[in-house]
Design an enzyme around this catalytic site. Structure first.
Site, PDB file in Angstrom:
ATOM      1  N   ARG A   1      -5.331   5.357  -8.100  1.00 40.35           N
ATOM      2  CA  ARG A   1      -5.115   6.807  -8.115  1.00 40.35           C
ATOM      3  C   ARG A   1      -4.989   7.323  -9.553  1.00 40.35           C
ATOM      4  O   ARG A   1      -5.601   8.330  -9.916  1.00 40.35           O
ATOM      5  CB  ARG A   1      -3.870   7.152  -7.310  1.00 40.35           C
TER       6      ARG A   1
ATOM      7  N   LEU B   1       0.857  -1.174   0.000  1.00 43.23           N
ATOM      8  CA  LEU B   1       0.000   0.000   0.000  1.00 43.23           C
ATOM      9  C   LEU B   1       0.898   1.230   0.000  1.00 43.23           C
ATOM     10  O   LEU B   1       1.932   1.243   0.665  1.00 43.23           O
ATOM     11  CB  LEU B   1      -0.920   0.034   1.233  1.00 43.23           C
ATOM     12  N   ASP B   2       0.503   2.267  -0.738  1.00 47.23           N
ATOM     13  CA  ASP B   2       1.269   3.500  -0.736  1.00 47.23           C
ATOM     14  C   ASP B   2       1.342   4.068   0.679  1.00 47.23           C
ATOM     15  O   ASP B   2       0.464   3.826   1.510  1.00 47.23           O
ATOM     16  CB  ASP B   2       0.617   4.538  -1.654  1.00 47.23           C
ATOM     17  N   ASN B   3       2.373   4.874   0.927  1.00 46.48           N
ATOM     18  CA  ASN B   3       2.565   5.422   2.271  1.00 46.48           C
ATOM     19  C   ASN B   3       1.327   6.119   2.812  1.00 46.48           C
ATOM     20  O   ASN B   3       0.959   5.942   3.972  1.00 46.48           O
ATOM     21  CB  ASN B   3       3.741   6.410   2.274  1.00 46.48           C
TER      22      ASN B   3
END
Length: 274
Positions: A233, A128-130
């Site tokens: 995104r 997962l992205d930060n």
């Protein structure tokens, strides 16, 4: 296929599953990536026909960090599902780093070490992205890791997300099917390519439907079976609906979000044994 002009660290992360983009950039800085026999600079654009050699680092053990945040949702002998907060990196870049989700996992589940792609990402089935929060699976056994990775590749692992966007000409349901490619000039983002008719069945797809509308905003439930890096995104932004707070892809700011963007991994499930 990556076009000429792509940044070196972006190219490496795209082609070496064991390396995140941050790890690829760090490897370039340590001289672990060469281009045509010479050490490559992480931000240097690749020329057409360049020969890239990557020395994948040894399976170094990440430090156990009992103080790092860890919210366990499901614990089994073969896997664990945790709820990652926004702002916490999934994995460290080097063995000395602390505070990541992996550091917390190793502190509680030492049997993760040695499972998965690389030593600094033990057991991590998907990232997962930060600034994305939500559910993440870590496998505690090699066979479980392999089966879950196969499930992702075959789109048999169901993953759902919640996202908030502006309610501007937003249909009740829609989808985007298009390739996710490295951005030729920025390692911070990806670009959405044109979908070829003959390959649509193999391209990443993002589907969403509106769950609620209020105050000019809309809450979406999103499905992305493969969920390539930044897929949701980038796909939403390409459709004209960037996620709230996602400045990288043109999402509008919101005072209630702080530094995060409004994307949360809300559900993960599969049928049969992992």
């Amino acid at each position: 296929e990556v076009e000429a002009g792509t940044r070196l660290d972006t190219f490496v992360a795209h082609h070496v599953p064991a390396l995140s983009r941050r790890a690829a950039a760090a490897l370039c800085a340590r001289g672990g990536v060469t281009v045509n026999g010479r050490p490559g600079t992480k931000g240097a654009p690749l020329g057409a026909g360049a020969e890239v050699t990557v020395q994948v680092p040894d399976r170094a053990r990440p430090a156990a960090d009992a103080a790092a945040t860890l919210v366990v949702v499901l614990e089994r002998g073969d896997l664990v599902i945790v709820d990652k907060p926004a702002g916490q990196p999934t994995a460290p870049l080097d063995p000395a780093e602390r505070g990541t989700l992996v550091n917390a996992l190793v502190g509680r589940y030492p049997d993760l070490v040695g499972v998965g792609f690389g030593g600094l990402e033990p057991g991590i089935v998907h990232r997962l992205d930060n600034q994305t929060s939500g559910l993440l699976i870590a496998a505690r056994r090699p066979l479980t890791f392999s089966r879950l990775r196969e499930a992702i590749a075959g789109e048999h692992l169901e993953k759902r997300y919640l996202a908030v966007v502006e309610d501007h000409e937003l249909p009740g349901a829609a989808e985007v099917t298009a390739p996710i490619l490295p951005h030729p000039r920025s390692a911070r983002r990806v670009q959405v390519g044109a979908a070829e008719r003959t390959r649509r069945d193999r391209l990443p797809t993002t589907r969403w439907q509106v769950v609620a509308r209020t105050g000019g905003l809309a809450l979406l439930e999103v499905e992305a079976p493969r969920a390539a890096r930044h897929q949701i995104r980038a796909h939403l932004a390409s459709a004209g609906h960037p996620i709230l707070g996602d400045a990288v892809y043109g999402g509008p700011p919101h005072p209630g979000l702080g530094r995060r963007h409004a994307l949360h991994a809300s559900f993960v499930g599969w049928v049969g044994d992992a």
